[in-house]
Scaffold this active site. Structure first.
Site, short mmCIF file in Angstrom:
data_model
loop_
_atom_site.label_atom_id
_atom_site.label_comp_id
_atom_site.label_asym_id
_atom_site.label_seq_id
_atom_site.Cartn_x
_atom_site.Cartn_y
_atom_site.Cartn_z
N CYS A 293 -11.97 1.94 -14.80
CA CYS A 293 -12.36 3.36 -14.72
C CYS A 293 -11.07 4.17 -14.59
O CYS A 293 -10.82 4.80 -13.57
CB CYS A 293 -13.29 3.58 -13.53
SG CYS A 293 -14.02 5.22 -13.50
N GLU B 96 0.83 -1.21 0.00
CA GLU B 96 0.00 0.00 0.00
C GLU B 96 0.86 1.26 0.00
O GLU B 96 0.58 2.21 -0.70
CB GLU B 96 -0.92 0.00 1.23
CG GLU B 96 -2.12 -0.91 1.10
CD GLU B 96 -3.03 -0.53 -0.07
OE1 GLU B 96 -3.38 0.64 -0.19
OE2 GLU B 96 -3.35 -1.43 -0.86
N CYS C 243 -18.29 -1.21 -18.96
CA CYS C 243 -18.37 -1.03 -17.51
C CYS C 243 -19.67 -1.62 -16.94
O CYS C 243 -20.76 -1.28 -17.39
CB CYS C 243 -18.29 0.46 -17.18
SG CYS C 243 -18.52 0.75 -15.43
N CYS D 147 -24.10 5.08 -13.50
CA CYS D 147 -23.00 6.04 -13.29
C CYS D 147 -23.45 7.45 -13.71
O CYS D 147 -23.81 7.69 -14.86
CB CYS D 147 -21.79 5.60 -14.11
SG CYS D 147 -20.46 6.81 -14.07
N CYS E 9 -15.98 2.86 -20.34
CA CYS E 9 -17.41 2.91 -20.04
C CYS E 9 -18.20 1.91 -20.90
O CYS E 9 -19.23 1.40 -20.47
CB CYS E 9 -17.95 4.32 -20.27
SG CYS E 9 -17.02 5.56 -19.37
FE1 SF4 Z 1 -16.13 4.83 -14.70
FE2 SF4 Z 1 -18.71 5.48 -14.89
FE3 SF4 Z 1 -17.31 4.96 -17.09
FE4 SF4 Z 1 -17.92 3.02 -15.40
S1 SF4 Z 1 -19.34 4.22 -16.62
S2 SF4 Z 1 -15.93 3.35 -16.38
S3 SF4 Z 1 -17.78 4.07 -13.43
S4 SF4 Z 1 -16.98 6.65 -15.68
#
Ligand code: SF4
Length: 350
Positions: A193, A38, A203, A209, A200
């Site tokens: 992301c 970390e 995603c 989102c 997206c």
């Molecule tokens: Fe990130 Fe939203 Fe795109 Fe998903 S939809 S990759 S959470 S910006």
């Protein structure tokens, strides 16, 4: 408004097939191994960290081994990762854990977060990942995901926004599988992301989102209000003795490159030859100037002007606790700041 649990379950499901389970710190998980990873990963890419982590674990496999090692050796393992106060804090914390808890990591949040160099997010990662205790984390990747998912339209460094993000992070952290979730949300931010090219299109939380709905993924997280970073300059003297060794000095324990071995420096407005005569009562002669080295810290840019010089006559500088004559074979033996190490690797010793 999506229920926090929906987001969490989707991320956990995504992690099952897409998590980076082969990372070295994801194997033989212990609080010590999670802690070191970390700290190394703060503002540093995974690919850069892996070899550093492996070397570190090989040399200091346990908290006790780290506590017993000379600080200089720990700093040498850190050279190139930057932010050397982190390495000094690791060493200090290891010594505290050995003396207070006989080398066993404490299990209480307040005890962990009060250790030098361990912030709330690192404490959360250690508790969640290594002790399966449901505790939120909020590193850079998690902040970015939450800022986008919830369309947080202010700079996350502002206290009220940081508090809001911690609140959201807490809501999303599950009671069960907190270890998987901590790793999942970090991986999600690091690989899907991402800062510049969020995927997206694939995603799994896209439907909920807020940034995606606004088609404004790239404005989140909102950047820090800009401020101009100053530039400082210095001359670094590569002073050779008759055996073609270079003089290195240990920097003071605090401040930039604290505790590392570096070249003697003099202000750019001074003449290096006069400066050495004045402060060291040494006669040197100027041989050459090398191209400027540019290095950036978070709060200023540093331009280093290297000057090559030789000692005149036989009189030399004595080695002392803060001063050594250095030859090319010692390149990895002492902790040098990365730009100085690069410069030393380039210059000829014969
Ligand atoms: Fe990130 Fe939203 Fe795109 Fe998903 S939809 S990759 S959470 S910006």
């Amino acid at each position: 408004m999506t229920r926090p649990q929906t987001f969490t379950n989707t991320i956990l499901k995504w992690y099952q097939h897409n998590g980076r389970k082969d990372l070295p710190w994801r194997k033989n998980i212990t609080p010590y191994r999670v802690w070191i990873s970390e700290v190394m990963l703060q503002q540093t890419q995974v690919t850069t960290v892996i070899p550093y982590y492996q070397r570190f674990m090989q040399s200091f496999p346990t908290i006790t081994a780290l506590a017993k090692a000379p600080l200089d050796q720990v700093l040498a393992h850190w050279a190139g990762l930057g932010y050397y106060s982190r390495a000094r804090n690791l060493h200090k914390t290891a010594q505290i854990i050995v003396s207070k808890w006989k080398g066993k990591f404490p299990v209480n949040f307040d005890e962990i977060v009060n250790l030098p160099g361990i912030g709330r997010s690192t404490a959360g990662a250690i508790l969640s990942i290594a002790m399966q205790t449901s505790t939120p984390i909020l590193d850079g990747n998690v902040k970015r995901v939450l800022c986008r998912f919830h369309a947080i339209a202010k700079w996350p460094g502002k206290t009220e926004i940081t508090n809001q993000l911690w609140e959201l992070a807490t809501q999303h952290t599950p009671k069960q599988r907190a270890d998987d979730y901590a790793q999942a949300i970090m991986d999600f931010g690091a690989t899907l992301c991402t800062r510049t090219k969020p995927r997206c299109d694939i995603c799994p939380v896209q439907k909920h989102c807020a940034a995606f709905k606004e088609n404004k993924m790239h404005i989140y997280p909102v950047a820090r209000p800009s401020k101009t970073i100053p530039t400082k300059t210095t001359q670094a003297i590569l002073l050779y003795n008759k055996d073609n060794q270079i003089l290195l000095q240990q920097r003071p324990p605090t401040g930039i490159w604290g505790g590392l071995w570096s070249l003697p420096e003099c202000p750019t407005e001074e003449d290096a030859v006069d400066w050495f005569a004045k402060y060291y009562q040494l006669e040197i002669h100027h041989v050459a100037e090398l191209p400027v080295l540019r290095h950036s810290f978070s709060h200023y840019h540093l331009h280093i002007y290297p000057v090559v010089a030789k000692l005149r006559g036989m009189k030399g500088v004595m080695e002392s606790p803060g001063q050594i004559w250095y030859s090319s074979e010692q390149l990895t033996a002492v902790g040098c700041p990365a730009p100085i190490k690069k410069l030393l690797a380039k210059v000829k010793f014969t």
